[in-house]
Design a protein around this motif. Structure first.
Motif, short mmCIF file in Angstrom:
data_model
loop_
_atom_site.label_atom_id
_atom_site.label_comp_id
_atom_site.label_asym_id
_atom_site.label_seq_id
_atom_site.Cartn_x
_atom_site.Cartn_y
_atom_site.Cartn_z
N ASN A 72 38.09 40.94 32.76
CA ASN A 72 38.35 40.02 31.66
C ASN A 72 39.34 40.67 30.70
O ASN A 72 39.02 41.64 30.02
N GLY A 73 40.56 40.13 30.63
CA GLY A 73 41.61 40.74 29.84
C GLY A 73 41.27 40.84 28.36
O GLY A 73 41.57 41.84 27.71
N GLU A 115 50.55 44.94 26.33
CA GLU A 115 51.15 45.63 27.48
C GLU A 115 50.21 46.70 28.03
O GLU A 115 50.03 46.82 29.25
N VAL A 116 49.60 47.48 27.15
CA VAL A 116 48.67 48.52 27.59
C VAL A 116 47.46 47.88 28.27
O VAL A 116 46.96 48.39 29.29
N THR A 117 47.00 46.77 27.73
CA THR A 117 45.87 46.05 28.35
C THR A 117 46.21 45.65 29.77
O THR A 117 45.34 45.65 30.65
N LYS A 172 40.98 44.24 26.29
CA LYS A 172 41.79 44.42 25.09
C LYS A 172 40.94 44.86 23.90
O LYS A 172 41.31 45.79 23.16
N GLN A 173 39.79 44.23 23.72
CA GLN A 173 38.90 44.59 22.61
C GLN A 173 38.35 46.00 22.79
O GLN A 173 38.21 46.74 21.82
N ARG A 174 38.06 46.37 24.04
CA ARG A 174 37.57 47.73 24.29
C ARG A 174 38.64 48.75 23.93
O ARG A 174 38.34 49.80 23.33
N ILE A 175 39.90 48.46 24.28
CA ILE A 175 41.01 49.36 23.94
C ILE A 175 41.18 49.43 22.43
O ILE A 175 41.32 50.52 21.85
N ALA A 186 36.90 27.00 31.60
CA ALA A 186 37.87 27.68 32.47
C ALA A 186 38.25 29.00 31.82
O ALA A 186 38.55 29.05 30.63
N THR A 187 38.22 30.08 32.59
CA THR A 187 38.49 31.41 32.05
C THR A 187 39.56 32.11 32.89
O THR A 187 39.38 32.29 34.10
N PRO A 188 40.67 32.51 32.27
CA PRO A 188 41.66 33.31 33.00
C PRO A 188 41.19 34.75 33.09
O PRO A 188 40.74 35.33 32.10
N LEU A 189 41.27 35.35 34.24
CA LEU A 189 40.86 36.73 34.46
C LEU A 189 42.00 37.45 35.17
O LEU A 189 42.59 36.92 36.10
N ALA A 190 42.30 38.65 34.72
CA ALA A 190 43.41 39.36 35.32
C ALA A 190 43.33 40.84 35.00
O ALA A 190 42.80 41.24 33.97
#
Length: 694
Positions: free
Chosen positions: A220-221, A252-254, A225-228, A47-51
């Motif tokens: 994919n949050g 928050e920025v993500t 996040k990792q890209r940021i 299960a993967t949360p995506l937002a």
């Protein structure tokens, strides 16, 4: 993917979601769905949360497409109640059959520990998962912990933000549903500016790839996040510095961007004359920028921002951000320069108009009490010179009247330390003003200075006594004055700094510092001390120390946190020894025997020993007592218990061969006296009877 499993995808498209809530909303949405799948006995692989700012989604890989068939057995009434003396079924039997949708002939009988009972064996055919999914999603959306829901348009639907589309797929098939007055489909929408058009998702497994390659959305949050994070680090390196990354700001920025583009900018080096904490606070809180520091952790005149647009001319966006940050930093510089025109001491009288708590007086009054408590602590701990400590106590809250703190509330104490240095106060005074607010949260660092530590303890003790004194005791989850946090801070400050301070006289003095009519609770000292010491239970649970170890020491009624901790650590080590079970059980048995004893326990009379095991135990105890007396005085509690552990054999032999409750009263009382002495030897450290495993 087999024909028995499939990929399930649901996406709720919305207006921009609250960034500080997005991560928790996403995780909760997934958990509420998977909990129901578990209840329905529908297995899944992942299960993967995506937002992203405009969508909440969940992807379930390897979802079982149909429930397994299963057999359910229900026990009914006893046979005696199900059939009368003629063997005819009673109303009870008929009712049991009817309630399970079976005829009497279809019921069986089952032997149980309570006799033979009627039983119903029901075969259930598994249902298609597709039939459950709309209801599962709807239930999850209804149960999402949203503090304030809103309505939009002319519908009666409610959600955290207006909903504009619903996507629900099982592999490539649309699952029919109606949520928020919208029919489900297989279309989503991309980036608000780069790809506002509708976009077809051909298969649940293609969802992430489709949005990222065609619609400028990294859904994919964690990936976003990792890209940021990587981009921010690289941007800082390009400025020959290191990015100062706050985890909460990164989250928050993500949650603010769907297509992160990392850019770096500069500001006037003259602003570096302003306290760096103020500049950093302004950049992080107001602009959502990441500051850049050098290898010495000193702020550099650069910042990093994350844009949600891939511009053809990034320089325009950078210059725009540089224009926006300048007035923010100018405000900080103005506040700093203005505040320096008045000394901290000259600001102290202004604290008389700042209410600490309406029944407890002003912050000026509080600083007077902090000074007295801090000086008392100093006399108890080291009896050193308190002139600098008194000065720091007088000034510790003065910066609350400054423009800087009024604008940047997180700079309380920090601003005061800068102004104290500007006023030529001593380094110790300036540092302790800053550090007396530490620790600010669980796991935060402690003050590095002794004066800062004393002020931190005094500040929190004054608050605890005051709030308990007006009967504002925390209940349930309500703790408006942060007394739980204050209590844990006091415990950490005393224990981790190895400060041997008894809370009871400290709290008694704190009560005396309030005027006669301020505190109405006559039990203030006992209740507040007990409240603080009770926080140790959760403290030790977090250290994976058995709760029975805590209870064994708590039974002693100790009110000195450091001494309590020393005993807990020793008792915890003792509880791991092989002999601990036997000796704990013996102490429990002794406690029970002594509770039943009537009258005073006499002194031990060796001439009344009738059994060899009594004499052996008495001799072993006499030797042990000589050994542990200096250990107890030195608070060497672990060594004390290790020495007492050697009593296991004579104690076991005593209970095996000696009848304590003898018929002869004098013999019985003498044996109870021997056991009372044994128990008291262990009570030098803790009541180890609490270590008995149930």
């Amino acid at each position: 993917m087999s024909n028995t499993t499939a990929s399930f995808l649901v996406e709720i498209g919305t207006e921009e979601l609250p960034p500080k809530s997005l991560l928790s909303l996403s995780n909760d949405f997934m958990s509420l769905i998977t909990d129901q799948l578990d209840d329905l006995k529908l297995s899944y692989e992942l299960a993967t949360p995506l937002a992203s700012p405009r969508r909440l989604a969940v992807k379930i890989d390897g979802l079982q497409v149909k429930q397994d068939d299963f057999v359910e057995e229900k026990l009914g009434p006893p046979i005696k109640a199900a059939y009368d003396k003629d063997g005819e079924p009673t109303k009870v039997a008929h009712g049991f059959a009817r309630s399970n949708g079976l005829s009497l002939d279809e019921l069986t009988q089952k032997e149980t520990s309570k006799g033979v009972r009627l039983a119903a064996v029901i075969e259930h055919k598994g249902k298609e998962s597709q039939a459950f999914l709309p209801e599962v999603v709807e239930h999850a959306l209804t149960k999402l912990p949203i503090p304030k829901r809103m309505r939009w348009g002319n519908t009666r639907s409610e959600f955290i933000r207006p909903v504009h589309w619903v996507l629900m797929l099982l592999n490539d098939e649309v699952i029919d549903a109606n949520l928020f007055g919208l029919p489900s489909g297989n279309t989503t929408r991309g980036h608000r500016f780069h790809h506002p058009e509708k976009l077809v998702v051909a298969h649940a497994d293609e969802y992430e790839h489709t949005l990222e390659t065609k619609a400028y959305v990294v859904v994919n949050g964690e990936k976003r996040k990792q890209r940021i994070l990587e981009g921010v680090k690289q941007a800082a390196e390009s400025k020959k510095g290191v990015a100062k990354i706050d985890d909460a700001l990164l989250d928050e920025v993500t949650a603010l961007v769907e297509w992160p583009v990392v850019l770096s900018g500069d500001f006037d080096q003259a602003f570096l004359n302003v306290p760096s904490e103020a500049l950093i606070s302004s950049m992080q809180e107001h602009q959502k920028y990441f500051p850049v520091v050098n290898e010495h952790d000193q702020l550099m005149p650069h910042f990093i921002t994350v844009s949600n647009i891939e511009s053809s001319d990034p320089a325009l966006i950078i210059s725009g951000n540089e224009r926006v940050i300048r007035p923010r930093l100018s405000d900080a510089a103005f506040f700093f320069d203005t505040d320096k025109k008045d000394t901290l001491m000259s600001r102290r009288d202004a604290l008389k108009k700042v209410v600490f708590q309406k029944q407890l007086g002003s912050l000026y009054d509080k600083t007077e009490r902090i000074e007295a408590l801090a000086c008392y602590l100093s006399s108890v701990i080291d009896n050193g010179d308190t002139s600098a400590l008194s000065r720091a106590a007088e000034l510790c809250k003065a910066d609350l009247t400054t423009n800087m703190v009024l604008e940047f509330s997180d700079l309380q104490g920090i601003a005061g330390s800068y102004y104290a240095a500007h006023d030529s106060e001593s380094d110790d005074v300036a540092l302790s003003i800053k550090e007396h607010y530490l620790p600010k949260f669980s796991g935060d660092r402690l003050p590095s200075s002794h004066m800062g530590t004393l002020l931190a303890i005094a500040d929190r003790v004054d608050t605890l006594v005051g709030i308990f004194g007006i009967n504002q005791i925390p209940t349930g989850s309500k703790d408006p004055f942060g007394l739980r946090r204050a209590s844990l801070s006091v415990l950490r400050l005393l224990i981790e700094n190895n400060l041997d301070v008894d809370l009871k006289p400290l709290f008694e003095m704190a009560v005396e510092l309030y005027s006669d009519n301020q505190l109405s609770n006559p039990k203030t000292v006992d209740q507040s001390v007990q409240y603080v010491m009770e926080r140790l239970r959760s403290w030790y649970e977090e250290q994976s120390i058995d709760v029975h170890v805590y209870l064994a020491v708590d039974a002693k009624g100790i009110t000195t946190p450091l001494n309590f901790d020393q005993r807990v650590q020793a008792t915890s080590v003792f509880s791991q020894l092989e002999v601990s079970d036997s000796l704990a059980s013996a102490n429990k048995r002794v406690s029970n025997l002594l509770e039943k004893a009537t009258g005073d326990i006499p002194s031990i009379n060796e001439s009344l020993f009738l059994e060899e095991q009594e004499r052996v135990l008495f001799s072993a105890m006499t030797d042990a007592k000589k050994d542990i007396e200096p250990l107890v005085l030195d608070k060497a509690y672990e060594d004390t218990l290790v020495r007492l552990a050697q009593l296991e054999s004579p104690v076991d032999a005593f209970f095996e061969h000696v009848m304590v409750m003898a018929d002869d009263e004098s013999v019985r009382d003498n044996r109870l006296a021997l056991l009372s002495d044994l128990r008291n030897m262990f009570l030098n450290v803790a009541d180890i009877s609490f270590l008995v495993k149930k």
